[in-house]
Design a protein around this motif. Sequence first.
Motif, short mmCIF file in Angstrom:
data_model
loop_
_atom_site.label_atom_id
_atom_site.label_comp_id
_atom_site.label_asym_id
_atom_site.label_seq_id
_atom_site.Cartn_x
_atom_site.Cartn_y
_atom_site.Cartn_z
N ALA A 208 -12.79 -0.35 1.87
CA ALA A 208 -11.48 0.27 2.12
C ALA A 208 -11.57 1.33 3.21
O ALA A 208 -10.72 1.39 4.11
CB ALA A 208 -10.93 0.88 0.83
N ARG A 212 -9.75 1.16 6.88
CA ARG A 212 -8.86 2.24 7.35
C ARG A 212 -9.29 2.71 8.73
O ARG A 212 -8.45 2.96 9.61
CB ARG A 212 -8.86 3.40 6.34
CG ARG A 212 -7.89 3.22 5.18
CD ARG A 212 -7.73 4.50 4.40
NE ARG A 212 -8.95 4.85 3.70
CZ ARG A 212 -9.24 4.45 2.45
NH1 ARG A 212 -8.37 3.71 1.78
NH2 ARG A 212 -10.37 4.80 1.88
N GLU A 239 -5.43 -9.35 2.09
CA GLU A 239 -5.64 -8.67 0.80
C GLU A 239 -5.93 -7.18 1.02
O GLU A 239 -6.86 -6.79 1.71
CB GLU A 239 -6.81 -9.32 0.07
CG GLU A 239 -7.14 -8.67 -1.26
CD GLU A 239 -8.42 -9.23 -1.88
OE1 GLU A 239 -8.77 -8.79 -2.97
OE2 GLU A 239 -9.06 -10.10 -1.23
N GLY A 240 -5.08 -6.34 0.44
CA GLY A 240 -5.27 -4.90 0.49
C GLY A 240 -4.80 -4.24 1.77
O GLY A 240 -4.82 -3.00 1.87
N LYS A 242 -1.77 -3.89 3.23
CA LYS A 242 -0.60 -3.02 3.10
C LYS A 242 -0.98 -1.70 2.43
O LYS A 242 -0.45 -0.64 2.79
CB LYS A 242 0.49 -3.73 2.29
CG LYS A 242 1.16 -4.87 3.04
CD LYS A 242 2.28 -5.48 2.20
CE LYS A 242 2.98 -6.59 2.96
NZ LYS A 242 4.06 -7.23 2.15
N ASP A 243 -1.91 -1.77 1.49
CA ASP A 243 -2.36 -0.54 0.83
C ASP A 243 -3.07 0.38 1.82
O ASP A 243 -2.87 1.60 1.80
CB ASP A 243 -3.30 -0.87 -0.33
CG ASP A 243 -2.61 -1.59 -1.47
OD1 ASP A 243 -1.37 -1.45 -1.60
OD2 ASP A 243 -3.29 -2.31 -2.22
N ARG A 244 -3.90 -0.22 2.70
CA ARG A 244 -4.62 0.60 3.67
C ARG A 244 -3.63 1.29 4.62
O ARG A 244 -3.80 2.47 4.95
CB ARG A 244 -5.59 -0.27 4.49
CG ARG A 244 -6.63 -1.05 3.71
CD ARG A 244 -7.67 -0.18 3.04
NE ARG A 244 -7.22 0.29 1.75
CZ ARG A 244 -7.22 -0.44 0.62
NH1 ARG A 244 -7.62 -1.69 0.64
NH2 ARG A 244 -6.82 0.08 -0.52
N ALA A 246 -0.48 2.05 4.00
CA ALA A 246 0.24 3.07 3.23
C ALA A 246 -0.62 4.32 3.05
O ALA A 246 -0.11 5.45 3.11
CB ALA A 246 0.65 2.50 1.87
N GLU A 247 -1.91 4.13 2.85
CA GLU A 247 -2.81 5.27 2.69
C GLU A 247 -2.91 6.08 3.98
O GLU A 247 -2.92 7.33 3.96
CB GLU A 247 -4.19 4.77 2.26
CG GLU A 247 -4.22 4.21 0.84
CD GLU A 247 -5.34 3.22 0.59
OE1 GLU A 247 -5.37 2.64 -0.52
OE2 GLU A 247 -6.18 3.01 1.49
N GLU A 250 0.22 8.10 4.33
CA GLU A 250 0.20 9.24 3.41
C GLU A 250 -0.70 10.35 3.95
O GLU A 250 -0.40 11.54 3.79
CB GLU A 250 -0.28 8.79 2.03
CG GLU A 250 -0.22 9.88 0.98
CD GLU A 250 -0.59 9.38 -0.40
OE1 GLU A 250 -0.73 10.22 -1.31
OE2 GLU A 250 -0.74 8.15 -0.58
#
Length: 399
Positions: A208, A212, A239-240, A242-244, A246-247, A250
């Motif tokens: 992750a 990033r 996979e993952g 969109k989460d990266r 969003a992080e 943030e």
Amino acid sequence: MTEQISPALARRMALAAQGFGKARPPTAGTRQFRDTARRLGVIQIDSVNVVSRTHYLPAFSRLGAYPREMLEAEAWGKKPSLFEYWGHEASLMPIETQPLVRWRMERARDGHGIWTGLNRFGRERRDYIDGVLAEIERRGPVTGADFATGPRGKPGWWEWSDGKRALEWLFWAGLITTKTRRGFERVYDLTERVIPSAIQNLPTPSEADAQRDLIRIAAGAMGVATAADLRDYFRLPVEGFKDRVAELVEEGILTPVSVPGWRNTAYVAPDARRPRKIEGAALLSPFDNLIWFRDRTERLFDVRIRLEIYTPAHKRAHGYYVLPFLEDESITARVDLKADRQAGVLLVQAAWREPLATPETASRLAGELVRMAGWLGLQRVEVKPRGALAEDLLAALPG
């Protein structure tokens, strides 16, 4: 509220992030080359040599006629600043980013993110692969020819020898890497004998964290980009992802913005340059970072760029190896080029005008073609009478 960026500003931001709009140095040295490579983050490698292999071209587009051997020294010399691995496609990347792709190497060892046939070979012939690795450890640098135990001479997975399959699997897995090249053929050695120990000893980030950082590099290299643009730059997994993103939002590393005409949210880094004007001219490899993602190219420049190498000749709209011409903030022309090395000629097989061409397009393009010919060691530029710009381009050439 989400900031709105005009399409014109988005285009200028993209160009500035890619290193355009600055005066070229009188003489490009190692520092300028390394700065360009770090700015881009990744340089695609390709074997097609009808003009020049593409990995030489991005630095030429941005720096002008730099010494071609400089890239070779930086990629495959005694103290390289670049290394080879799967970045966008097969790529050169700044060597300090090697830890950021170790997750991809680990995935490859487990059979993920690797070609299906190569994965199957890795499962079924692991003893053989281990034997090849041991032989490299004993022997030193090798090429595919050193392990030619199967049919050779034709492209395609089904024509690879078992030795070539083993070397490719080991390369994906990060256990061997490219020490140098002979022509275009890779010469492999153990990774620990090629990558400097100072890089090898860097800690391996989590998957992750590494992703990033790769997204952050991509954002810096693109200026303004949608999530799809960011993911494509280093071909990151869905996979993952969109989460990266969003992080990073943030954390304040990415800021969402909107661009009229773009269907999806775009993102910018807080320190992204926002120039009022971009000036300059450049011929672009069809694999250049600025235009390699065709959907993004259409959004930025309102031109449709397609690679026609694999299109039958009678169906090609523009030609076999077509380089778009960047004039200030627009793509105003494209040329189908061929380096006739035996005759010492850079041959313009066709020249096409784009809707945003200016009265100066032919003369500015002629100047870049003369510059490219000299850089390639060719004596002159020759124009065939094909394409809407060919006649004007011929008239604009010196002599």
